[in-house]
Motif scaffolding. Sequence first.
Motif, PDB file in Angstrom:
ATOM      1  N   GLN A 131       2.658   7.030  -5.500  1.00 27.89           N
ATOM      2  CA  GLN A 131       3.728   6.147  -4.813  1.00 27.89           C
ATOM      3  C   GLN A 131       3.530   4.614  -4.936  1.00 27.89           C
ATOM      4  O   GLN A 131       4.637   3.967  -4.497  1.00 27.89           O
ATOM      5  N   ARG A 132       2.784   4.329  -5.660  1.00 31.24           N
ATOM      6  CA  ARG A 132       2.322   2.796  -6.124  1.00 31.24           C
ATOM      7  C   ARG A 132       2.972   2.598  -7.430  1.00 31.24           C
ATOM      8  O   ARG A 132       2.344   2.000  -8.295  1.00 31.24           O
ATOM      9  N   THR A 133       4.045   3.115  -7.581  1.00 35.98           N
ATOM     10  CA  THR A 133       4.995   2.884  -9.076  1.00 35.98           C
ATOM     11  C   THR A 133       6.377   2.380  -8.364  1.00 35.98           C
ATOM     12  O   THR A 133       6.827   2.599  -7.230  1.00 35.98           O
TER      13      THR A 133
ATOM     14  N   ASN B  65       7.729  -1.089  -1.765  1.00 33.44           N
ATOM     15  CA  ASN B  65       6.355  -1.044  -2.064  1.00 33.44           C
ATOM     16  C   ASN B  65       5.992  -1.726  -3.320  1.00 33.44           C
ATOM     17  O   ASN B  65       6.701  -1.586  -4.232  1.00 33.44           O
TER      18      ASN B  65
ATOM     19  N   TYR C 129      -0.664   9.189   0.777  1.00 29.96           N
ATOM     20  CA  TYR C 129      -0.249   7.640   0.187  1.00 29.96           C
ATOM     21  C   TYR C 129      -1.127   7.671  -1.333  1.00 29.96           C
ATOM     22  O   TYR C 129      -2.011   6.897  -1.517  1.00 29.96           O
TER      23      TYR C 129
ATOM     24  N   SER D 105       9.480  -1.069  -5.402  1.00 27.40           N
ATOM     25  CA  SER D 105      10.066   0.362  -5.272  1.00 27.40           C
ATOM     26  C   SER D 105      11.160   0.089  -4.284  1.00 27.40           C
ATOM     27  O   SER D 105      11.587  -0.815  -4.029  1.00 27.40           O
TER      28      SER D 105
ATOM     29  N   SER E 220      -8.960  -2.914  -0.441  1.00 32.32           N
ATOM     30  CA  SER E 220      -7.777  -4.086  -1.000  1.00 32.32           C
ATOM     31  C   SER E 220      -8.861  -4.860  -1.456  1.00 32.32           C
ATOM     32  O   SER E 220      -9.430  -4.855  -2.403  1.00 32.32           O
TER      33      SER E 220
ATOM     34  N   ALA F 106       4.471  -1.948  -6.882  1.00 30.90           N
ATOM     35  CA  ALA F 106       4.240  -0.916  -7.901  1.00 30.90           C
ATOM     36  C   ALA F 106       2.816  -1.214  -8.834  1.00 30.90           C
ATOM     37  O   ALA F 106       3.364  -1.299 -10.013  1.00 30.90           O
ATOM     38  N   GLN F 107       1.781  -1.319  -8.319  1.00 30.76           N
ATOM     39  CA  GLN F 107       0.754  -1.608  -9.196  1.00 30.76           C
ATOM     40  C   GLN F 107       0.570  -0.893 -10.459  1.00 30.76           C
ATOM     41  O   GLN F 107      -0.431  -1.095 -11.222  1.00 30.76           O
ATOM     42  N   ASN F 108       0.814   0.499 -10.091  1.00 25.97           N
ATOM     43  CA  ASN F 108       0.480   1.534 -11.180  1.00 25.97           C
ATOM     44  C   ASN F 108       1.637   1.738 -12.268  1.00 25.97           C
ATOM     45  O   ASN F 108       1.725   2.627 -12.893  1.00 25.97           O
TER      46      ASN F 108
ATOM     47  N   CYS G 162       0.751  -1.300   0.125  1.00 27.69           N
ATOM     48  CA  CYS G 162       0.077  -0.050   0.024  1.00 27.69           C
ATOM     49  C   CYS G 162       0.919   1.243   0.065  1.00 27.69           C
ATOM     50  O   CYS G 162       0.739   1.921  -0.873  1.00 27.69           O
ATOM     51  N   TRP G 163       1.643   1.563   1.077  1.00 28.72           N
ATOM     52  CA  TRP G 163       2.375   2.852   1.243  1.00 28.72           C
ATOM     53  C   TRP G 163       3.479   2.862   1.671  1.00 28.72           C
ATOM     54  O   TRP G 163       3.898   4.043   2.299  1.00 28.72           O
TER      55      TRP G 163
END
Length: 761
Positions: free
Chosen positions: A365-367, A747, A361, A743, A662, A749-751, A153-154
């Motif tokens: 930041q999900r990269t 983290n 968050y 990352s 989620s 990296a879903q995006n 997540c964050w």
Amino acid sequence: MSDNGARKAFTICAPHCGNFPCSFAVEANGEGIASFRANPAMRIKPCIKGFQIPDRYNHSDRLLYPLKRVGEKGSGPGGANRFERTSWDEALDLVARGLEAAKAKGGNESVMMYHYASQHTMPGGRDGNPATIMRLLNMWGGAIQPYLRGSLCWKAFLGGSADVFGHWQIRNRPNADCDWIVIWGNNPVETGYRGLMQSLQEAKRGGTRFIAVDPMRTRSVNRFADRHVPIRPSTDTALALAVLRHMLAEGAADEDFLRKRTNAPFLVNEEDGAFLTAPDGTPLAWDEAAGEARPFGACERPALYGSFQAGGKACRTAFDHLRAAAEPWTPARAAKECGVSEEDVRAIAGAVRKGKVVVYYGAYQRTVHGEQAVRALHILNLVTGGFGGVLRHGGASDSFQLPRATDAGLADVVASRWGVPNLVQRTVPVGQIAEAILNPGAHGGPIHAALVMWGNPVGQAGDAHKTERALRALDFCAVSDIFMTPTAKCADVVLPASTWLERCAITEGLETGATFFHLIPEIAPRHVVMFSSGAMPQRGESLDDFEIVCRLAEKMGYGDHFPWKSSREWVEELVAAARQDERFPWFRDLTMEKLEAEGMVILDIPEPENSWDLQTPQGRARLYFEGKKTPVPTYIPPDEVAQKGGRKPLQLITPKTYFRASSTFNNAEKLLRGDWNVATLNPADAGARGISAGDRIRIYNGFGETAYRAKVSEDIRPGVVHIPAGGLPEQGAANHLTGDALSEYENAAQNSYSVEVEKAG
């Protein structure tokens, strides 16, 4: 009892949604629910998800009996395992034997306890695990606990924020002092429902204007934005650097603040990128008054800009390094790279100068390079002097300081009273458990067995198919859950867990969502304790997670260390211990009677304090990160992220949504009736592929494929496909299309992935 004879009780909703916990008042007649409503004591009411709890309790897909695998792994429908009903006695015997066999084969280092955070409650839930499953496993010799490394997540937000400030709970410029607020990569109308949304609404009513930076016209854009900047996904750092460049050119930097509170004046050795220091380790700065390098504290006026020679070494200021990183990012270059206008760059720069960026968050930041964006966005606020220190717990004693201003201390009571050290030092990133299982050399050796509670890695982590293969490759896997999740379908034993309505539980929290507490000082939310008495009888043979652990402890020979007969007995012991703990005087008046009668008790904890005692290397906010490969924010194009099977033409974004947490609430039937679980495409992308609104479409790449109904809308920029995070295979599942790349701070990296889309045949 109520006037109509119904039982009156309270229950909790505390999934991993950022807005938890919430309290609900329940009236029950026999095994039926007569009334279910928000606890009247709640200052900000729950979101729509919590009101699905009665349907979860009564859901036809509930797991009601223990199951064991029969036949070969993957021999069931769709490659799932096949199961038959068994007794609790046999099921727990199988779990105990499976764990012991793995230990005998590879030691405790080959046993994994996977949990995430689907239940923030105690004792049954993630927050109670030091007293429950981890207490048991640590007595047994320990186990790998992936949750403690990385995040789904964050963690990029946490790590990037700590790089700059030493902590993530900080104070920026108050809303009342902002002419503008920039909402960047966030959708608080859906994900900041309890607290942040109300805070921003109050600011808007007071005349504050808003810019929203988002590839899609979200609900938050529609509600707040005076200007929408539809950024190309994963280019946030480039845009932030362009904004910074324009701010510096316009003289927006608060130079006195930068000298006083940051490492901007420190001299950096041009040869190795390290700070120049005096013999005692004090950083050197260039004293403009003396015309020489001196220890920072001895400088009359430290320089912020310039290149110098100090002790025969070429050097320049940290701030000059930051300025140099921003310099190439002209409005024209940023417009081309980020898909925005040059005026957008100038508008954001003007807004930040007179306001702030809301940084928490966000999707950026999900990269793979999310930390770069987090650091860059924080620095925009920092350069203008908009940083007001970190939050320190207002009520902690000098001898004991809670790590977060949002904590009340119940978790610390649990850990100190029942916690047992984990002798297993091996760690595995929570986002790469499949890689660790399938490739033993990747993270420290083989893994032979896994126990899964409060999580659904197949439905949460990247590369769902890889996770399925990994779980079926284990010698043994047991899963405890309410439903037959995609993860449970890979298990050897499935243990039916009860819902919040059926269990006695307690949790600590705030009147708002804890994760954005630091962003909403004007609301001044108070700390609370919430309680669930177990309003409804347990369905079938389902059990509270706590009772499952106690029974398993008996099987594993540790029953004497789990003497409680019920969750309520444990909660009573916790409340008594908390009242006697001198570290937390606000628990002295907490009683079971109050919890039972009110469901939610407000704690008298003093307001948090703003502190300049930053937990950074020099005790200052940082805009130069000594020792990092990229010591100032650096843009790395998304095209450089590895894509299995090659890059596809459309960028995938998978944001969090109002309608699920989620993978929790995946099967909430009332929520699924809404027009949200769709794939959104721009008309240009849809038209080029012969796709019309409402068509069933196939979305695919090298990781897999999934199907959704198409929504065609100008709300999303061209070249981007939006599908909500989470999901079940039959509904459409985002993580069938994402890999398990991590990352900098591990983290997920879903995006960071690309896809192609076609009309389903």
